[in-house]
Write an enzyme that holds these catalytic residues in place. Sequence first.
Site, PDB file in Angstrom:
ATOM      1  N   ASP A 175       0.864  -1.184   0.000  1.00 39.60           N
ATOM      2  CA  ASP A 175       0.000   0.000   0.000  1.00 39.60           C
ATOM      3  C   ASP A 175       0.907   1.244   0.000  1.00 39.60           C
ATOM      4  OD1 ASP A 175      -2.454   1.393   0.346  1.00 39.60           O
ATOM      5  OD2 ASP A 175      -2.261   1.347   2.512  1.00 39.60           O
ATOM      6  N   ASP A 219      -7.641  -8.086   6.421  1.00 39.97           N
ATOM      7  CA  ASP A 219      -8.627  -7.780   7.462  1.00 39.97           C
ATOM      8  C   ASP A 219      -9.091  -6.344   7.466  1.00 39.97           C
ATOM      9  OD1 ASP A 219      -6.040  -6.753   8.414  1.00 39.97           O
ATOM     10  OD2 ASP A 219      -7.123  -6.347  10.266  1.00 39.97           O
ATOM     11  N   ARG A 222     -10.816 -12.026   7.570  1.00 38.28           N
ATOM     12  CA  ARG A 222      -9.648 -12.693   6.971  1.00 38.28           C
ATOM     13  C   ARG A 222     -10.038 -14.014   6.328  1.00 38.28           C
ATOM     14  NH1 ARG A 222      -4.978 -10.035   8.713  1.00 38.28           N
ATOM     15  NH2 ARG A 222      -5.049  -9.157  10.791  1.00 38.28           N
TER      16      ARG A 222
HETATM   17  P1  IMP Z   1       2.014  -0.504   3.708  1.00 38.32           P
HETATM   18  O1  IMP Z   1       3.086  -0.501   4.740  1.00 38.32           O
HETATM   19  O2  IMP Z   1       1.220   0.788   3.728  1.00 38.32           O
HETATM   20  O3  IMP Z   1       2.453  -0.861   2.330  1.00 38.32           O
HETATM   21  O4  IMP Z   1       0.920  -1.473   4.245  1.00 38.32           O
HETATM   22  C1  IMP Z   1       0.770  -2.754   4.045  1.00 38.32           C
HETATM   23  C2  IMP Z   1      -0.175  -3.311   5.109  1.00 38.32           C
HETATM   24  O5  IMP Z   1      -1.337  -2.469   5.309  1.00 38.32           O
HETATM   25  C3  IMP Z   1      -0.713  -4.614   4.622  1.00 38.32           C
HETATM   26  O6  IMP Z   1       0.144  -5.687   4.969  1.00 38.32           O
HETATM   27  C4  IMP Z   1      -2.092  -4.670   5.250  1.00 38.32           C
HETATM   28  O7  IMP Z   1      -2.021  -5.245   6.543  1.00 38.32           O
HETATM   29  C5  IMP Z   1      -2.532  -3.228   5.386  1.00 38.32           C
HETATM   30  N1  IMP Z   1      -3.432  -2.834   4.273  1.00 38.32           N
HETATM   31  C6  IMP Z   1      -3.220  -1.899   3.331  1.00 38.32           C
HETATM   32  N2  IMP Z   1      -4.265  -1.795   2.477  1.00 38.32           N
HETATM   33  C7  IMP Z   1      -5.171  -2.715   2.891  1.00 38.32           C
HETATM   34  C8  IMP Z   1      -6.481  -3.119   2.392  1.00 38.32           C
HETATM   35  O8  IMP Z   1      -7.036  -2.627   1.393  1.00 38.32           O
HETATM   36  N3  IMP Z   1      -7.082  -4.118   3.097  1.00 38.32           N
HETATM   37  C9  IMP Z   1      -6.534  -4.712   4.185  1.00 38.32           C
HETATM   38  N4  IMP Z   1      -5.333  -4.369   4.668  1.00 38.32           N
HETATM   39  C10 IMP Z   1      -4.650  -3.375   4.029  1.00 38.32           C
HETATM   40 MG    MG Z   2      -3.578  -5.613   8.371  1.00 40.60          MG
END
Ligand code: IMP
Ligand code: MG
Length: 180
Positions: free
Chosen positions: A104, A160, A166
């Site tokens: 993300d 989740d 999940r």
């Molecule tokens: P990042 O560090 O922002 O890249 O986040 C990754 C983490 O955010 C993932 O491993 C998820 O746990 C959570 N996450 C980000 N987007 C979503 C979504 O659309 N649904 C569920 N979890 C998300």
């Molecule tokens: Mg999560």
Amino acid sequence: MENKLFGKPVITQEAMRRRIKSLGLKIARDYEEKDLLVIGVLKGAYVFFSDLTRAIPLPLEVDFFVVSRQKDKRRKDGVTVKIISDIASDLKGRDVLVVEDIVDSGHTVTFLKKEILKRKPSSLKFCTLLNKPDRRQVDVDVHYICFEIPNQYVVGYGLDYKNRYRNLPYIASLENVIAE
Ligand code: IMP
Ligand code: MG
């Protein structure tokens, strides 16, 4: 679980099965002569990890990180990633493939890359089920991506919302799930 209860799939079980099968074979070709250690990032990756590793016909090893990502106002980037439970394996000289549920902002992958490189693996690559490129805050190199999705919050197949959904067997949009 009835589809009715959780809304229309954003990605169906059948689409995931097909994509994971071909990705598993690609990974097997890329790591044929290597000493592959596949590390799952829990909790989110647990379903994808199980399907993906079973689609890679190599004598690989598995291990797991449990990480948590929280908002942190004291930091400039606004988030902090913590290892709640560490892997048991020694990474020195290993070919490491990290399996994520979704990339993300990119903070989790950035944090894990830094942490893993300290342990001197011979190679390091990242694989994710979902990629949300519109939301990226830090540039990351993700080598294997199953599906790109637009900027929407999704649940199911390991992902989740407040630790629920999940176990939904496909990917659905949270909006639909909550509206049902
Ligand atoms: P990042 O560090 O922002 O890249 O986040 C990754 C983490 O955010 C993932 O491993 C998820 O746990 C959570 N996450 C980000 N987007 C979503 C979504 O659309 N649904 C569920 N979890 C998300
Ligand atoms: Mg999560």
